[in-house]
Design a protein around this motif. Structure first.
Motif, PDB file in Angstrom:
ATOM      1  N   ALA A 268       0.829  -1.205   0.000  1.00 55.14           N
ATOM      2  CA  ALA A 268       0.000   0.000   0.000  1.00 55.14           C
ATOM      3  C   ALA A 268       0.867   1.260   0.000  1.00 55.14           C
ATOM      4  O   ALA A 268       0.564   2.232  -0.709  1.00 55.14           O
ATOM      5  N   GLY A 269       1.940   1.255   0.769  1.00 56.50           N
ATOM      6  CA  GLY A 269       2.815   2.412   0.846  1.00 56.50           C
ATOM      7  C   GLY A 269       3.529   2.687  -0.456  1.00 56.50           C
ATOM      8  O   GLY A 269       3.643   3.852  -0.890  1.00 56.50           O
ATOM      9  N   GLN A 270       4.030   1.644  -1.102  1.00 59.61           N
ATOM     10  CA  GLN A 270       4.720   1.830  -2.382  1.00 59.61           C
ATOM     11  C   GLN A 270       3.754   2.329  -3.460  1.00 59.61           C
ATOM     12  O   GLN A 270       4.124   3.144  -4.310  1.00 59.61           O
ATOM     13  N   ALA A 271       2.517   1.847  -3.414  1.00 61.82           N
ATOM     14  CA  ALA A 271       1.520   2.320  -4.383  1.00 61.82           C
ATOM     15  C   ALA A 271       1.222   3.799  -4.150  1.00 61.82           C
ATOM     16  O   ALA A 271       1.071   4.573  -5.107  1.00 61.82           O
ATOM     17  N   ALA A 272       1.157   4.206  -2.875  1.00 61.86           N
ATOM     18  CA  ALA A 272       0.882   5.611  -2.553  1.00 61.86           C
ATOM     19  C   ALA A 272       1.985   6.518  -3.087  1.00 61.86           C
ATOM     20  O   ALA A 272       1.714   7.614  -3.595  1.00 61.86           O
ATOM     21  N   ILE A 273       3.215   6.067  -2.984  1.00 62.01           N
ATOM     22  CA  ILE A 273       4.343   6.854  -3.462  1.00 62.01           C
ATOM     23  C   ILE A 273       4.298   7.024  -4.984  1.00 62.01           C
ATOM     24  O   ILE A 273       4.685   8.071  -5.518  1.00 62.01           O
ATOM     25  N   ARG A 274       3.791   6.012  -5.677  1.00 66.37           N
ATOM     26  CA  ARG A 274       3.876   6.004  -7.146  1.00 66.37           C
ATOM     27  C   ARG A 274       2.653   6.573  -7.862  1.00 66.37           C
ATOM     28  O   ARG A 274       2.698   6.776  -9.067  1.00 66.37           O
ATOM     29  N   THR A 275       1.566   6.813  -7.146  1.00 66.74           N
ATOM     30  CA  THR A 275       0.380   7.325  -7.823  1.00 66.74           C
ATOM     31  C   THR A 275       0.436   8.848  -7.922  1.00 66.74           C
ATOM     32  O   THR A 275       0.969   9.527  -7.040  1.00 66.74           O
ATOM     33  N   SER A 276      -0.140   9.381  -8.997  1.00 65.86           N
ATOM     34  CA  SER A 276      -0.218  10.837  -9.160  1.00 65.86           C
ATOM     35  C   SER A 276      -1.581  11.368  -8.723  1.00 65.86           C
ATOM     36  O   SER A 276      -1.807  12.575  -8.709  1.00 65.86           O
ATOM     37  N   ASP A 277      -2.472  10.449  -8.354  1.00 62.97           N
ATOM     38  CA  ASP A 277      -3.811  10.812  -7.884  1.00 62.97           C
ATOM     39  C   ASP A 277      -3.739  11.097  -6.382  1.00 62.97           C
ATOM     40  O   ASP A 277      -3.491  10.201  -5.585  1.00 62.97           O
ATOM     41  N   ARG A 278      -3.975  12.371  -5.996  1.00 67.04           N
ATOM     42  CA  ARG A 278      -3.795  12.747  -4.602  1.00 67.04           C
ATOM     43  C   ARG A 278      -4.761  11.992  -3.684  1.00 67.04           C
ATOM     44  O   ARG A 278      -4.394  11.558  -2.584  1.00 67.04           O
ATOM     45  N   GLN A 279      -6.014  11.830  -4.105  1.00 67.71           N
ATOM     46  CA  GLN A 279      -6.985  11.119  -3.279  1.00 67.71           C
ATOM     47  C   GLN A 279      -6.559   9.667  -3.071  1.00 67.71           C
ATOM     48  O   GLN A 279      -6.653   9.123  -1.969  1.00 67.71           O
ATOM     49  N   ALA A 280      -6.084   9.051  -4.164  1.00 64.80           N
ATOM     50  CA  ALA A 280      -5.618   7.668  -4.063  1.00 64.80           C
ATOM     51  C   ALA A 280      -4.404   7.576  -3.148  1.00 64.80           C
ATOM     52  O   ALA A 280      -4.277   6.638  -2.354  1.00 64.80           O
ATOM     53  N   MET A 281      -3.505   8.568  -3.235  1.00 57.76           N
ATOM     54  CA  MET A 281      -2.311   8.575  -2.395  1.00 57.76           C
ATOM     55  C   MET A 281      -2.685   8.610  -0.921  1.00 57.76           C
ATOM     56  O   MET A 281      -2.178   7.822  -0.113  1.00 57.76           O
TER      57      MET A 281
END
Length: 377
Positions: A268-281
């Motif tokens: 989950a943390g690595q996905a948050a770092i890599r997404t450009s969608d702020r809500q998803a982050m």
């Protein structure tokens, strides 16, 4: 054990748990080459039943099954469970409680625990210092089904240290052993999961996809295999920059359900770092925090945005986390890895705290933070 290779995973685990219970009255009076409790725990870990492993090991330690020799093995496996759950301090404490002259079988687990805890803490200095012991431990112990967990941990460490060649012959033996046994999913799944992460660390996308394909081929075997296969596909997508927040969160929560708490939070943390969608982050960061057992902040802010705190003597929740980890001796990179933020962001947090508290030096800042964090301000 035959059932674990060529039969039902559930039947194998059930038989071993019953065997462990039957032996409890004997306590330490019986000399064993291995204990049903340790075998049951290994099978339980390999098929995603951590609670069963924990229960069996707790009872074995309480009753002294197998005497002092088996007690070491049982406690090392308890430490392994803590490591998988991300309870790294407890894992290390448990390991330290059984320090001594290990048999080769126990030594390989003890060293793998040191390596695993260091890797999860992003403690590269300890990882390098322990690596020579790891290579020696592998040489001293034959490759068998019961050493696949340490081998998988060593594979990830070798990739981190760029020293895969020294471990390659042993991993080849492990793969050959599994092939000779018909690639039993119960034993092969966890190894290929570890090798997948070793390949990701090494930026070897071809190897990572090959391990994901092996995991996919066993996905129909059990719920655990299906969870690992789905998580592997999700992880490869995240590495490629394709972040589906719904899919990642589902995969992470499923990993958590089968005892891989640290891996779950990491995904989950690595996905948050890599997404450009702020809500998803923000959503994925909250998911990672929850899976680590940490509370989710009521106020969701981006990690690099300035935090306004009216009372100069108070710390925000994120600042308290940063301060606590720095006070524990972690580097900014280690703190960042733990909180899924960059080392630069950690540095910004420290600079803001220093400015707000009016600290004249780093030592002054640390002294003030000890007082604030220690007194619950």
């Amino acid at each position: 054990m035959r059932l674990s290779v060529a039969g039902s995973d559930t039947a194998a685990l059930s038989t071993l748990v019953r065997a462990s219970s039957m032996l409890e009255p004997a306590g330490g009076a019986v000399l064993l080459p291995d204990s049903p409790a340790s075998l049951a725990a290994l099978v339980a870990i390999h098929c995603g039943e951590p609670n069963v492993a924990e229960s069996v090991l707790d009872r074995a330690v309480e009753t002294g099954t197998g005497g002092v020799l088996m007690s070491v093995r049982h406690k090392l496996l308890q430490a392994w469970l803590h490591m998988l759950r991300g309870n790294l301090a407890v894992a290390r404490e448990t390991l330290m409680s059984v320090r001594g002259a290990f048999e080769p079988r126990d030594w390989i687990f003890a060293v793998a625990l040191e390596v695993g805890v260091a890797r999860r803490n992003s403690d590269l200095a300890t990882l390098r210092r322990t690596w020579e012991q790891a290579c020696e431990a592998v040489l001293r112990h034959p490759v068998d089904l019961f050493s696949l967990l340490p081998l998988g941990e060593f594979a990830a460490a070798a990739a981190r240290l760029r020293d895969q060649d020294r471990l390659a012959p042993h991993l080849s033996q492990a793969v050959s052993l599994l092939e000779a046994l018909g690639n039993p999913p119960l034993w092969s799944t966890q190894l290929h999961w570890s090798l997948l992460h070793a390949a990701i660390i090494d930026d070897d996308h071809t190897a990572a996809e090959e391990h994901a394909a092996v995991l996919a081929s066993s996905s129909d075997h059990s719920r655990y295999c299906a969870i690992i296969s789905t998580a592997a596909e999700s992880w490869l997508d995240v590495v490629a920059g394709k972040v589906d927040a719904d899919r990642v969160e589902e995969a992470a929560r499923s990993l958590h359900a089968v005892g891989l708490w640290w891996d779950a939070a990491r995904l989950a943390g690595q996905a948050a770092i890599r997404t450009s969608d702020r809500q998803a982050m923000v959503r994925l960061l909250d998911c990672a925090r929850l899976l680590q057992g940490r509370p989710v902040s009521a106020r969701r802010v981006t990690e690099d945005a300035p935090v306004v705190v009216e009372d100069a003597g108070k710390l925000s929740e994120r600042e308290r986390e940063v301060a606590q980890l720095v006070l524990e001796g972690m580097t900014y990179k280690q703190v960042g890895d733990r909180l899924f933020i960059s080392a630069k962001t950690v540095e910004h947090h420290m600079a803001r705290m220093r400015q707000r508290l009016g600290s004249t030096s780093r030592s002054d800042l640390l002294a003030q933070l000890r007082h604030i964090v220690g007194t619950g301000a």
